[in-house]
Design a protein around this motif. Structure first.
Motif, PDB file in Angstrom:
ATOM      1  N   ARG A  82      -1.281  11.949  -5.871  1.00 51.81           N
ATOM      2  CA  ARG A  82      -1.711  11.698  -4.495  1.00 51.81           C
ATOM      3  C   ARG A  82      -0.769  12.362  -3.498  1.00 51.81           C
ATOM      4  O   ARG A  82      -1.200  12.969  -2.522  1.00 51.81           O
ATOM      5  N   LEU A  83       0.530  12.265  -3.761  1.00 51.15           N
ATOM      6  CA  LEU A  83       1.494  12.915  -2.870  1.00 51.15           C
ATOM      7  C   LEU A  83       1.328  14.427  -2.911  1.00 51.15           C
ATOM      8  O   LEU A  83       1.303  15.089  -1.854  1.00 51.15           O
ATOM      9  N   LEU A  84       1.232  15.002  -4.097  1.00 46.13           N
ATOM     10  CA  LEU A  84       1.100  16.452  -4.238  1.00 46.13           C
ATOM     11  C   LEU A  84      -0.118  16.964  -3.477  1.00 46.13           C
ATOM     12  O   LEU A  84      -0.020  17.933  -2.713  1.00 46.13           O
ATOM     13  N   GLU A  85      -1.259  16.332  -3.662  1.00 45.67           N
ATOM     14  CA  GLU A  85      -2.484  16.838  -3.052  1.00 45.67           C
ATOM     15  C   GLU A  85      -2.496  16.600  -1.540  1.00 45.67           C
ATOM     16  O   GLU A  85      -2.926  17.462  -0.766  1.00 45.67           O
ATOM     17  N   THR A  86      -2.006  15.441  -1.100  1.00 46.45           N
ATOM     18  CA  THR A  86      -2.000  15.149   0.330  1.00 46.45           C
ATOM     19  C   THR A  86      -1.053  16.077   1.077  1.00 46.45           C
ATOM     20  O   THR A  86      -1.403  16.651   2.113  1.00 46.45           O
ATOM     21  N   ALA A  87       0.160  16.226   0.559  1.00 45.79           N
ATOM     22  CA  ALA A  87       1.146  17.073   1.227  1.00 45.79           C
ATOM     23  C   ALA A  87       0.733  18.541   1.168  1.00 45.79           C
ATOM     24  O   ALA A  87       0.883  19.280   2.146  1.00 45.79           O
ATOM     25  N   SER A  88       0.223  18.995   0.022  1.00 40.15           N
ATOM     26  CA  SER A  88      -0.179  20.398  -0.107  1.00 40.15           C
ATOM     27  C   SER A  88      -1.272  20.750   0.900  1.00 40.15           C
ATOM     28  O   SER A  88      -1.262  21.833   1.494  1.00 40.15           O
ATOM     29  N   ALA A  89      -2.226  19.840   1.098  1.00 44.38           N
ATOM     30  CA  ALA A  89      -3.307  20.100   2.041  1.00 44.38           C
ATOM     31  C   ALA A  89      -2.784  20.289   3.457  1.00 44.38           C
ATOM     32  O   ALA A  89      -3.367  21.041   4.253  1.00 44.38           O
TER      33      ALA A  89
ATOM     34  N   VAL B  98      11.003   4.457  -1.716  1.00 45.93           N
ATOM     35  CA  VAL B  98      10.505   5.806  -1.958  1.00 45.93           C
ATOM     36  C   VAL B  98      10.106   5.906  -3.433  1.00 45.93           C
ATOM     37  O   VAL B  98      10.944   5.747  -4.325  1.00 45.93           O
ATOM     38  N   VAL B  99       8.822   6.157  -3.680  1.00 45.21           N
ATOM     39  CA  VAL B  99       8.344   6.234  -5.063  1.00 45.21           C
ATOM     40  C   VAL B  99       8.035   7.667  -5.490  1.00 45.21           C
ATOM     41  O   VAL B  99       7.796   7.931  -6.674  1.00 45.21           O
ATOM     42  N   ALA B 100       8.050   8.597  -4.537  1.00 42.83           N
ATOM     43  CA  ALA B 100       7.882  10.018  -4.869  1.00 42.83           C
ATOM     44  C   ALA B 100       8.268  10.833  -3.639  1.00 42.83           C
ATOM     45  O   ALA B 100       8.249  10.329  -2.508  1.00 42.83           O
ATOM     46  N   ARG B 101       8.621  12.093  -3.865  1.00 39.44           N
ATOM     47  CA  ARG B 101       8.949  12.987  -2.758  1.00 39.44           C
ATOM     48  C   ARG B 101       8.614  14.410  -3.163  1.00 39.44           C
ATOM     49  O   ARG B 101       8.549  14.740  -4.365  1.00 39.44           O
ATOM     50  N   ILE B 102       8.418  15.264  -2.163  1.00 41.60           N
ATOM     51  CA  ILE B 102       8.049  16.654  -2.416  1.00 41.60           C
ATOM     52  C   ILE B 102       8.549  17.495  -1.252  1.00 41.60           C
ATOM     53  O   ILE B 102       8.617  17.005  -0.112  1.00 41.60           O
TER      54      ILE B 102
ATOM     55  N   GLU C  93       0.840  -1.187   0.000  1.00 38.30           N
ATOM     56  CA  GLU C  93       0.000   0.000   0.000  1.00 38.30           C
ATOM     57  C   GLU C  93       0.883   1.248   0.000  1.00 38.30           C
ATOM     58  O   GLU C  93       2.011   1.228   0.482  1.00 38.30           O
ATOM     59  N   LEU C  94       0.347   2.325  -0.519  1.00 36.22           N
ATOM     60  CA  LEU C  94       1.099   3.576  -0.573  1.00 36.22           C
ATOM     61  C   LEU C  94       0.970   4.304   0.763  1.00 36.22           C
ATOM     62  O   LEU C  94      -0.141   4.541   1.254  1.00 36.22           O
ATOM     63  N   THR C  95       2.106   4.652   1.342  1.00 37.79           N
ATOM     64  CA  THR C  95       2.151   5.439   2.571  1.00 37.79           C
ATOM     65  C   THR C  95       2.671   6.828   2.234  1.00 37.79           C
ATOM     66  O   THR C  95       3.740   6.956   1.624  1.00 37.79           O
ATOM     67  N   ILE C  96       1.946   7.846   2.620  1.00 35.47           N
ATOM     68  CA  ILE C  96       2.347   9.233   2.349  1.00 35.47           C
ATOM     69  C   ILE C  96       2.485   9.936   3.690  1.00 35.47           C
ATOM     70  O   ILE C  96       1.544   9.978   4.482  1.00 35.47           O
ATOM     71  N   ARG C  97       3.673  10.497   3.930  1.00 31.68           N
ATOM     72  CA  ARG C  97       3.909  11.134   5.233  1.00 31.68           C
ATOM     73  C   ARG C  97       5.060  12.129   5.146  1.00 31.68           C
ATOM     74  O   ARG C  97       5.907  12.047   4.250  1.00 31.68           O
ATOM     75  N   PRO C  98       5.137  13.063   6.107  1.00 27.99           N
ATOM     76  CA  PRO C  98       6.297  13.954   6.188  1.00 27.99           C
ATOM     77  C   PRO C  98       7.460  13.244   6.852  1.00 27.99           C
ATOM     78  O   PRO C  98       7.296  12.187   7.490  1.00 27.99           O
ATOM     79  N   LEU C  99       8.641  13.809   6.730  1.00 27.54           N
ATOM     80  CA  LEU C  99       9.788  13.277   7.451  1.00 27.54           C
ATOM     81  C   LEU C  99       9.565  13.445   8.951  1.00 27.54           C
ATOM     82  O   LEU C  99       9.008  14.454   9.410  1.00 27.54           O
TER      83      LEU C  99
ATOM     84  N   MET D  48       8.693  18.407   4.137  1.00 24.34           N
ATOM     85  CA  MET D  48       9.364  17.430   3.276  1.00 24.34           C
ATOM     86  C   MET D  48       8.626  16.092   3.407  1.00 24.34           C
ATOM     87  O   MET D  48       8.636  15.470   4.468  1.00 24.34           O
ATOM     88  N   TRP D  49       8.018  15.660   2.323  1.00 25.80           N
ATOM     89  CA  TRP D  49       7.148  14.486   2.352  1.00 25.80           C
ATOM     90  C   TRP D  49       7.654  13.414   1.386  1.00 25.80           C
ATOM     91  O   TRP D  49       8.284  13.722   0.369  1.00 25.80           O
ATOM     92  N   VAL D  50       7.326  12.177   1.710  1.00 25.27           N
ATOM     93  CA  VAL D  50       7.661  11.045   0.845  1.00 25.27           C
ATOM     94  C   VAL D  50       6.427  10.176   0.647  1.00 25.27           C
ATOM     95  O   VAL D  50       5.532  10.141   1.503  1.00 25.27           O
ATOM     96  N   ALA D  51       6.397   9.499  -0.487  1.00 26.15           N
ATOM     97  CA  ALA D  51       5.413   8.450  -0.749  1.00 26.15           C
ATOM     98  C   ALA D  51       6.175   7.139  -0.794  1.00 26.15           C
ATOM     99  O   ALA D  51       7.155   7.005  -1.541  1.00 26.15           O
ATOM    100  N   LEU D  52       5.757   6.185   0.016  1.00 26.31           N
ATOM    101  CA  LEU D  52       6.481   4.928   0.186  1.00 26.31           C
ATOM    102  C   LEU D  52       5.606   3.743  -0.190  1.00 26.31           C
ATOM    103  O   LEU D  52       4.407   3.710   0.128  1.00 26.31           O
TER     104      LEU D  52
END
Length: 317
Positions: free
Chosen positions: A93-100, A56-60, A7-13, A47-51
């Motif tokens: 998903r990372l962009l919208e979750t982290a931006s919010a 790590v499959v994406a970062r922002i 599953e995709l996990t999206i979280r800040p450092l 600083m967020w990552v998608a795991l």
């Protein structure tokens, strides 16, 4: 049977100690991250990552000069080994979750900026990387504002001597410079300036915005700033040599509309370059200009500045 995908996990450092995790994807500004965190220009919660599992499959990440409010979205990376549409879906998903979580509620989204190779359109791999990120931003409602040339003067490159055609003096104060910045805004080729004017700002208010939000924040000596005049005292333009957090830079350069077309841009750029090149230990001077600002780009080329990279900026209206 193959294992089911994680599953995709999206979280800040969780903190600076997770910087190595963030660096599992790469970008040209990676070398600045540790110092930015230490100085407060970045915060772990920006600083967020998608795991997927440990991968790590994406970062922002966002940046700010003082760490108070995120001013610029400047890291957005995807695992480019992922197939489409998965790569784009993960990024969105990372962009919208982290931006919010990061962007203050009700406030404007910070501009997205990215450095790209000078030949990114001709290089199939580089083009795929760039276009994948642009597609995600466009799906989130952003639009391309401008593509820019990134330029660099390198120590040892000759700098023309003062021709004597113009007299240079230091800027006397805020109003002294704003009196010249205001007419320079009229007919500007700079995309950010044109955007300010299109938003309804007057030329004076757009000049004040540029001064207060950028120029006033440079901590290097104001004595470096120069106004150019003809021998009779008529103003021609100005140049703002400075140093940001990373490099000596030509921060701003402008020629008054009535004095354009007389070669003064070269003399202003040369004066700004002389000021910075004369400081101790200067190995390079950075500058940038919009791709569409052909007169400015040609002036940099004549002065020996090298186009080492490009950049683009995307905005949300």
């Amino acid at each position: 049977m193959p294992d089911a995908p994680h599953e995709l996990t999206i979280r800040p450092l969780a903190g600076p100690e997770e910087l190595a995790l963030f660096r599992r994807l790469s970008y040209v500004l990676d070398h600045e991250l540790a110092d930015d965190l230490g100085s407060g220009r970045r915060r772990p919660e920006w600083m967020w990552v998608a795991l997927r599992g440990e991968r790590v499959v994406a970062r922002i990440a966002w940046w700010s000069p003082d760490g108070k409010v995120p001013l610029l979205l400047d890291f957005f990376d995807l695992d480019d080994t992922l197939p489409e549409p998965e790569r784009g879906e993960v990024g969105l998903r990372l962009l919208e979750t982290a931006s919010a979580a990061v962007v203050p509620a009700g406030g404007p989204r910070p501009e997205y900026g990215r450095f790209v190779p000078s030949d990114w359109r001709e290089d199939a791999v580089a083009r795929d990387v760039v276009e994948a990120r642009v597609r995600v931003m466009e799906r989130a409602g952003a639009r391309m504002l401008v593509e820019r040339l990134r330029l660099e003067w390198r120590a040892g490159t000759p700098v023309p001597a003062d021709s004597g055609r113009l007299r240079f003096r230091p800027v006397a104060g805020r109003e002294d410079l704003l009196a010249l910045m205001t007419p320079v805004m009229e007919g500007t080729l700079d995309a950010h300036g044109r955007q300010d004017l299109a938003s309804g700002l007057s030329a004076r208010r757009a000049a004040e915005k540029h001064y207060d939000e950028e120029l006033a924040n440079y901590t290097t000596p104001r004595e470096w700033w120069r106004i150019a005049e003809l021998p009779d005292g008529e103003p021609v333009g100005f140049v703002i040599p400075a140093r940001n957090n990373y490099n000596p830079i030509i921060a701003y350069i402008g020629v008054l509309p009535a004095r354009r077309g007389h070669g003064h841009i070269d003399e202003l750029l040369a004066e700004g370059t002389r000021v910075l090149a004369g400081q101790d230990g200067v190995e390079r001077i950075r500058a940038a200009t919009d791709l569409g600002n052909v007169p400015m780009a040609r002036s940099f080329e004549r002065l020996g500045y090298v186009n080492f990279e490009r950049a683009f900026d995307m905005v949300w209206d």
